[in-house]
Design a protein around this motif. Sequence first.
Motif, PDB file in Angstrom:
ATOM      1  N   ASP A 121       0.813  -1.213   0.000  1.00  0.00           N
ATOM      2  CA  ASP A 121       0.000   0.000   0.000  1.00  0.00           C
ATOM      3  C   ASP A 121       0.846   1.263   0.000  1.00  0.00           C
ATOM      4  N   GLU A 159      -3.849   5.557   6.249  1.00  0.00           N
ATOM      5  CA  GLU A 159      -5.272   5.654   5.970  1.00  0.00           C
ATOM      6  C   GLU A 159      -5.499   6.147   4.548  1.00  0.00           C
ATOM      7  N   GLY A 160      -6.552   5.631   3.909  1.00  0.00           N
ATOM      8  CA  GLY A 160      -6.881   5.997   2.542  1.00  0.00           C
ATOM      9  C   GLY A 160      -7.747   4.927   1.919  1.00  0.00           C
ATOM     10  N   ASP A 161      -8.255   5.187   0.713  1.00  0.00           N
ATOM     11  CA  ASP A 161      -9.164   4.256   0.064  1.00  0.00           C
ATOM     12  C   ASP A 161      -8.516   2.903  -0.207  1.00  0.00           C
ATOM     13  N   ASP A 162      -7.250   2.888  -0.574  1.00  0.00           N
ATOM     14  CA  ASP A 162      -6.537   1.642  -0.842  1.00  0.00           C
ATOM     15  C   ASP A 162      -5.212   1.667  -0.088  1.00  0.00           C
ATOM     16  N   VAL A 163      -5.307   2.002   1.183  1.00  0.00           N
ATOM     17  CA  VAL A 163      -4.145   2.133   2.069  1.00  0.00           C
ATOM     18  C   VAL A 163      -4.478   1.449   3.401  1.00  0.00           C
ATOM     19  N   ASN A 166      -7.811  -0.559   4.955  1.00  0.00           N
ATOM     20  CA  ASN A 166      -8.748  -0.481   3.826  1.00  0.00           C
ATOM     21  C   ASN A 166      -8.188  -1.263   2.634  1.00  0.00           C
ATOM     22  N   TRP A 167      -6.872  -1.119   2.401  1.00  0.00           N
ATOM     23  CA  TRP A 167      -6.213  -1.911   1.354  1.00  0.00           C
ATOM     24  C   TRP A 167      -6.402  -3.392   1.662  1.00  0.00           C
TER      25      TRP A 167
END
Length: 279
Positions: A121, A159-163, A166-167
């Motif tokens: 990620d 943190e994040g959509d694909d991190v 969440n990843w």
Amino acid sequence: MVSFKSLAALALLASSALAAPHGHAHTTLHKLEPVKRASNTTTSSKRGAAYNDASLVEALASSGTISWAYDWNMYTMGDLPSNVEFVPMLWGTKMFTGWFAAIQTLLNSGNNYILGFNEPDMASQAAMSSSDAAKYYKNYISTFAGKSKLVSPAVTNGEGDDVGLNWMRNFLNSCTDCDVDALAVHWYGDSADDFKAFVEKATALADEFGLSETWVTEFALNSDLSGSADASTSADFLSEVLPWLDEHDKVSRYAYFMCSDGHLLSGNSLSVSGKAYVS
């Protein structure tokens, strides 16, 4: 958090190139060393050693509290102590060459686990989308299902959509037929409370996908990594979190960052934090 060096520098020893936490280098494609299997008297500790130089692991292993070790690699990079189990990792796409032959050699010597990609990620590390990682994992790691237990890629606490987690969720949703046995995470932060909260989130995610094991294969205080902490700060942190990890029934294994000079070691001997790690 260990990055993969350019192919032109693959012959250099990784430990000579350690630097900042997101940029220290690691080499691969060395000759596979025979793996010394753990004896029947090996400790059942969850505690492990993340290393670049196998010869340095003895400083931790002599305490009897280290049961396993890994070096972001499919090769041992030297001889480990006989009571320490080596766990190979497929760092990322640049390690695909030679992977199958190396793992088959390890399986023949009794290998028990295979670690997935290192911080996919992060752009500075294995750098994979969760969907691409699922395809690579199925092709290169899932093929060993039933022969070894398979650990997921290790994500950061970002943190994040694909991190971060969440990843991981995206990966596990894309990799429903990948035969993953355990979930792996990394954490770098500022307090024991934050660390515990993150590990609880990770184990909850593992539970959601039917994974009974969670591995914390890298963790440390940011101040310890930057060198801004006094000698007792990381030792105090470890004194609080290690008993908690040992008692946590969802955490199977963990490794503090890392078995090297300036971290758990001072030269070839245990540092203040190293003594706390093996106490």
